[in-house]
Design an enzyme around this catalytic site. Structure first.
Site, PDB file in Angstrom:
ATOM      1  N   HIS A 188      61.572  74.888 102.402  1.00  0.00           N
ATOM      2  CA  HIS A 188      60.432  75.815 102.418  1.00  0.00           C
ATOM      3  C   HIS A 188      60.293  76.449 103.810  1.00  0.00           C
ATOM      4  O   HIS A 188      60.096  77.654 103.923  1.00  0.00           O
ATOM      5  CB  HIS A 188      59.113  75.081 102.118  1.00  0.00           C
ATOM      6  CG  HIS A 188      58.971  74.540 100.724  1.00  0.00           C
ATOM      7  ND1 HIS A 188      58.528  73.268 100.462  1.00  0.00           N
ATOM      8  CD2 HIS A 188      59.186  75.115  99.509  1.00  0.00           C
ATOM      9  CE1 HIS A 188      58.465  73.082  99.147  1.00  0.00           C
ATOM     10  NE2 HIS A 188      58.866  74.170  98.547  1.00  0.00           N
TER      11      HIS A 188
ATOM     12  N   LYS B  76      48.985  70.022  87.227  1.00  0.00           N
ATOM     13  CA  LYS B  76      49.868  69.046  87.872  1.00  0.00           C
ATOM     14  C   LYS B  76      49.012  68.064  88.666  1.00  0.00           C
ATOM     15  O   LYS B  76      47.952  68.430  89.169  1.00  0.00           O
ATOM     16  CB  LYS B  76      50.809  69.753  88.860  1.00  0.00           C
ATOM     17  CG  LYS B  76      51.919  70.538  88.197  1.00  0.00           C
ATOM     18  CD  LYS B  76      52.919  70.963  89.264  1.00  0.00           C
ATOM     19  CE  LYS B  76      53.926  71.970  88.717  1.00  0.00           C
ATOM     20  NZ  LYS B  76      54.703  72.608  89.809  1.00  0.00           N
TER      21      LYS B  76
ATOM     22  N   ARG C  23      67.411  78.270  94.919  1.00  0.00           N
ATOM     23  CA  ARG C  23      68.288  77.182  95.344  1.00  0.00           C
ATOM     24  C   ARG C  23      69.608  77.206  94.586  1.00  0.00           C
ATOM     25  O   ARG C  23      70.662  77.080  95.159  1.00  0.00           O
ATOM     26  CB  ARG C  23      67.608  75.826  95.115  1.00  0.00           C
ATOM     27  CG  ARG C  23      66.589  75.500  96.164  1.00  0.00           C
ATOM     28  CD  ARG C  23      65.712  74.389  95.740  1.00  0.00           C
ATOM     29  NE  ARG C  23      64.838  74.814  94.656  1.00  0.00           N
ATOM     30  CZ  ARG C  23      63.811  74.119  94.219  1.00  0.00           C
ATOM     31  NH1 ARG C  23      63.548  72.949  94.737  1.00  0.00           N
ATOM     32  NH2 ARG C  23      63.045  74.582  93.268  1.00  0.00           N
TER      33      ARG C  23
ATOM     34  N   SER D 115      60.562  69.159  96.620  1.00  0.00           N
ATOM     35  CA  SER D 115      59.446  68.258  96.905  1.00  0.00           C
ATOM     36  C   SER D 115      59.556  67.014  96.023  1.00  0.00           C
ATOM     37  O   SER D 115      59.234  65.899  96.448  1.00  0.00           O
ATOM     38  CB  SER D 115      58.119  68.968  96.655  1.00  0.00           C
ATOM     39  OG  SER D 115      58.007  70.082  97.494  1.00  0.00           O
TER      40      SER D 115
HETATM   41  P1  ADP Z   1      56.607  75.755  92.625  1.00  0.00           P
HETATM   42  O1  ADP Z   1      55.786  74.647  92.020  1.00  0.00           O
HETATM   43  O2  ADP Z   1      55.974  77.106  92.584  1.00  0.00           O
HETATM   44  O3  ADP Z   1      58.067  75.767  92.225  1.00  0.00           O
HETATM   45  P2  ADP Z   1      57.541  74.717  95.114  1.00  0.00           P
HETATM   46  O4  ADP Z   1      56.721  74.272  96.267  1.00  0.00           O
HETATM   47  O5  ADP Z   1      58.397  73.693  94.437  1.00  0.00           O
HETATM   48  O6  ADP Z   1      56.541  75.403  94.157  1.00  0.00           O
HETATM   49  O7  ADP Z   1      58.480  75.914  95.541  1.00  0.00           O
HETATM   50  C1  ADP Z   1      57.995  77.122  96.050  1.00  0.00           C
HETATM   51  C2  ADP Z   1      59.146  78.091  96.275  1.00  0.00           C
HETATM   52  O8  ADP Z   1      60.022  77.557  97.251  1.00  0.00           O
HETATM   53  C3  ADP Z   1      60.028  78.383  95.051  1.00  0.00           C
HETATM   54  O9  ADP Z   1      60.424  79.735  95.104  1.00  0.00           O
HETATM   55  C4  ADP Z   1      61.212  77.486  95.243  1.00  0.00           C
HETATM   56  O10 ADP Z   1      62.376  78.023  94.625  1.00  0.00           O
HETATM   57  C5  ADP Z   1      61.345  77.531  96.755  1.00  0.00           C
HETATM   58  N1  ADP Z   1      62.001  76.331  97.265  1.00  0.00           N
HETATM   59  C6  ADP Z   1      61.765  75.061  96.929  1.00  0.00           C
HETATM   60  N2  ADP Z   1      62.594  74.208  97.573  1.00  0.00           N
HETATM   61  C7  ADP Z   1      63.396  74.989  98.344  1.00  0.00           C
HETATM   62  C8  ADP Z   1      64.494  74.733  99.221  1.00  0.00           C
HETATM   63  N3  ADP Z   1      64.965  73.512  99.408  1.00  0.00           N
HETATM   64  N4  ADP Z   1      65.047  75.768  99.852  1.00  0.00           N
HETATM   65  C9  ADP Z   1      64.571  77.017  99.638  1.00  0.00           C
HETATM   66  N5  ADP Z   1      63.593  77.341  98.786  1.00  0.00           N
HETATM   67  C10 ADP Z   1      62.992  76.354  98.147  1.00  0.00           C
END
Ligand code: ADP
Length: 165
Positions: A17, A41, A90, A128
């Site tokens: 992120h 969630k 990803r 996450s």
């Molecule tokens: P959501 O519940 O909306 O998927 P996340 O916090 O899991 O929320 O992810 C938010 C955004 O960050 C999404 O676009 C996801 O693809 C991106 N993201 C999550 N993990 C990574 C990572 N390791 N590298 C780059 N982008 C990521």
């Protein structure tokens, strides 16, 4: 003023992120990280805690602001006066859902475009969910989350384990 919103759960924020935040912030005048308060969630961290962690790890980027929101991302984007949504891709598995979301958001508001960032290869497998899973079994998460976040995750997981016993 070019403004973008990076929406997500960030439960917790990972190095993946943060990489997207740094790269997106370099492209726009202001980047707002929108932390979703999702009732469906059950997150490990409250929305206030997630906001605080993001503030801690983005303190070095002057044009980044962290805000909690609930409801539709595209509505929040509109409220922020932003023109762009930032999302990270990803792997192919992200693609179908992200494409659908981007098309839906565009049909709701034609003034909003989605910008996709391909992830840094060394962060591509981090989510996450994986962070929480590894921490649950006592594995090392220091490669996955910013240093300020490591102990927050271990402490919260320990507390949850105690609660459940
Ligand atoms: P959501 O519940 O909306 O998927 P996340 O916090 O899991 O929320 O992810 C938010 C955004 O960050 C999404 O676009 C996801 O693809 C991106 N993201 C999550 N993990 C990574 C990572 N390791 N590298 C780059 N982008 C990521």
């Amino acid at each position: 003023m070019k403004r973008a919103v990076y929406p997500g759960s960030f439960d917790p924020v990972t190095k993946g992120h943060l990489d997207i935040i740094e790269r997106a912030a370099a492209l726009v005048d202001e980047l707002i990280v929108g932390v979703l308060n999702n009732n469906k969630k059950t997150p490990l961290f409250s929305v206030e805690e997630r906001v605080k962690m993001l503030e801690d790890v983005t303190g070095h980027i002057p044009n980044v602001r962290i805000e909690a929101f609930s409801g539709l991302s595209v509505e929040f984007v509109r409220q922020c006066g932003a023109q762009f949504i930032v999302r990270g891709l990803r792997a192919v598995t992200d693609f179908e859902y992200e494409l659908q979301m981007a098309q839906t958001n565009r049909s709701i508001d034609r003034g909003v475009d989605t910008l996709f960032f391909t992830t840094e290869l060394n962060y591509a497998y981090i989510s996450s969910t994986i962070v929480k899973e590894v921490a649950f079994y006592g594995g090392d998460i220091s490669g996955f989350v910013p240093p300020q976040v490591v102990d927050c995750v271990y402490n919260r997981i320990q507390a949850k384990k105690r609660e459940n016993n």
